[in-house]
Design a protein around this motif. Structure first.
Motif, PDB file in Angstrom:
ATOM      1  N   PRO A 127     -27.039 -18.389   2.765  1.00 25.36           N
ATOM      2  CA  PRO A 127     -27.789 -17.040   2.460  1.00 25.36           C
ATOM      3  C   PRO A 127     -26.528 -16.044   2.304  1.00 25.36           C
ATOM      4  O   PRO A 127     -26.734 -15.109   1.647  1.00 25.36           O
ATOM      5  N   LYS A 128     -25.569 -16.204   3.123  1.00 23.54           N
ATOM      6  CA  LYS A 128     -24.587 -15.210   3.054  1.00 23.54           C
ATOM      7  C   LYS A 128     -23.610 -14.986   1.727  1.00 23.54           C
ATOM      8  O   LYS A 128     -23.185 -13.953   1.221  1.00 23.54           O
ATOM      9  N   ASP A 129     -23.170 -16.358   1.284  1.00 27.69           N
ATOM     10  CA  ASP A 129     -22.478 -16.230   0.147  1.00 27.69           C
ATOM     11  C   ASP A 129     -23.036 -17.145  -0.934  1.00 27.69           C
ATOM     12  O   ASP A 129     -22.389 -17.292  -2.149  1.00 27.69           O
ATOM     13  N   GLY A 130     -24.053 -17.780  -0.797  1.00 25.19           N
ATOM     14  CA  GLY A 130     -24.804 -18.520  -1.935  1.00 25.19           C
ATOM     15  C   GLY A 130     -24.159 -19.898  -2.322  1.00 25.19           C
ATOM     16  O   GLY A 130     -24.374 -20.673  -3.139  1.00 25.19           O
ATOM     17  N   ALA A 131     -23.458 -20.143  -1.409  1.00 23.18           N
ATOM     18  CA  ALA A 131     -22.752 -21.529  -1.500  1.00 23.18           C
ATOM     19  C   ALA A 131     -23.455 -22.593  -1.158  1.00 23.18           C
ATOM     20  O   ALA A 131     -24.375 -22.395  -0.070  1.00 23.18           O
ATOM     21  N   PRO A 132     -23.524 -23.886  -1.939  1.00 25.51           N
ATOM     22  CA  PRO A 132     -24.255 -24.957  -1.589  1.00 25.51           C
ATOM     23  C   PRO A 132     -23.842 -25.582  -0.105  1.00 25.51           C
ATOM     24  O   PRO A 132     -22.632 -25.776   0.301  1.00 25.51           O
ATOM     25  N   ILE A 133     -24.765 -26.024   0.625  1.00 23.34           N
ATOM     26  CA  ILE A 133     -24.429 -26.771   1.923  1.00 23.34           C
ATOM     27  C   ILE A 133     -25.542 -27.956   2.042  1.00 23.34           C
ATOM     28  O   ILE A 133     -26.534 -27.997   1.267  1.00 23.34           O
ATOM     29  N   LEU A 134     -25.291 -28.896   2.860  1.00 26.37           N
ATOM     30  CA  LEU A 134     -25.943 -29.872   3.271  1.00 26.37           C
ATOM     31  C   LEU A 134     -26.501 -29.684   4.616  1.00 26.37           C
ATOM     32  O   LEU A 134     -26.060 -29.255   5.554  1.00 26.37           O
ATOM     33  N   ILE A 135     -27.705 -29.761   4.713  1.00 22.94           N
ATOM     34  CA  ILE A 135     -28.716 -29.490   5.961  1.00 22.94           C
ATOM     35  C   ILE A 135     -28.988 -31.013   6.541  1.00 22.94           C
ATOM     36  O   ILE A 135     -29.524 -31.789   5.884  1.00 22.94           O
ATOM     37  N   GLU A 136     -28.359 -31.031   7.724  1.00 23.03           N
ATOM     38  CA  GLU A 136     -28.610 -32.316   8.111  1.00 23.03           C
ATOM     39  C   GLU A 136     -30.002 -32.597   8.574  1.00 23.03           C
ATOM     40  O   GLU A 136     -30.685 -31.680   8.968  1.00 23.03           O
ATOM     41  N   GLY A 137     -30.590 -33.837   8.546  1.00 20.83           N
ATOM     42  CA  GLY A 137     -31.855 -34.343   8.805  1.00 20.83           C
ATOM     43  C   GLY A 137     -31.830 -34.197  10.414  1.00 20.83           C
ATOM     44  O   GLY A 137     -30.837 -34.292  11.048  1.00 20.83           O
ATOM     45  N   LYS A 138     -32.989 -34.055  10.902  1.00 18.09           N
ATOM     46  CA  LYS A 138     -33.265 -34.004  12.318  1.00 18.09           C
ATOM     47  C   LYS A 138     -34.596 -34.678  12.620  1.00 18.09           C
ATOM     48  O   LYS A 138     -35.330 -34.830  11.833  1.00 18.09           O
ATOM     49  N   LYS A 139     -35.019 -34.976  13.879  1.00 15.71           N
ATOM     50  CA  LYS A 139     -36.053 -35.700  14.452  1.00 15.71           C
ATOM     51  C   LYS A 139     -36.860 -34.402  14.921  1.00 15.71           C
ATOM     52  O   LYS A 139     -36.353 -33.420  15.324  1.00 15.71           O
TER      53      LYS A 139
END
Length: 94
Positions: free
Chosen positions: A65-77
């Protein structure tokens, strides 16, 4: 209203007659066993209440949200709760 473990122990004490301390230990042990079962990947089903099911969220794409760069959000339990039809009916009664 929030129901705490202490509230559950007091309710059991008032209705079963055992000491508050021993009922507190019962409540603690119950939740400990539920937690261990979920950690092992097992479902916890409480008849006429609902089912707690462990769930693995997959890795997904997101945006910083700060710079609009794409990121991967790690999966979690996590744990998902499915209420029983009995509980749903009780909540929706007018």
């Amino acid at each position: 209203m929030t129901v705490t473990k202490k509230d559950l122990a007091l309710y059991l004490h008032e209705n079963l007659g055992f000491s508050v301390r021993s009922m507190g230990q019962v409540v603690d042990k119950l939740f400990e066993e539920m937690k261990l079962a979920l950690e092992r990947g097992e479902k916890v089903k409480i008849v006429k209440f609902g089912q707690f099911t462990p769930y693995k969220r997959p890795t997904r794409k997101g945006v910083n949200p700060k710079d609009g760069a794409p990121i991967l959000i790690e999966g979690k339990k996590t744990v998902v709760f499915y209420p029983s039809s009995t509980l749903k009916k009780l909540i929706n009664e007018e």
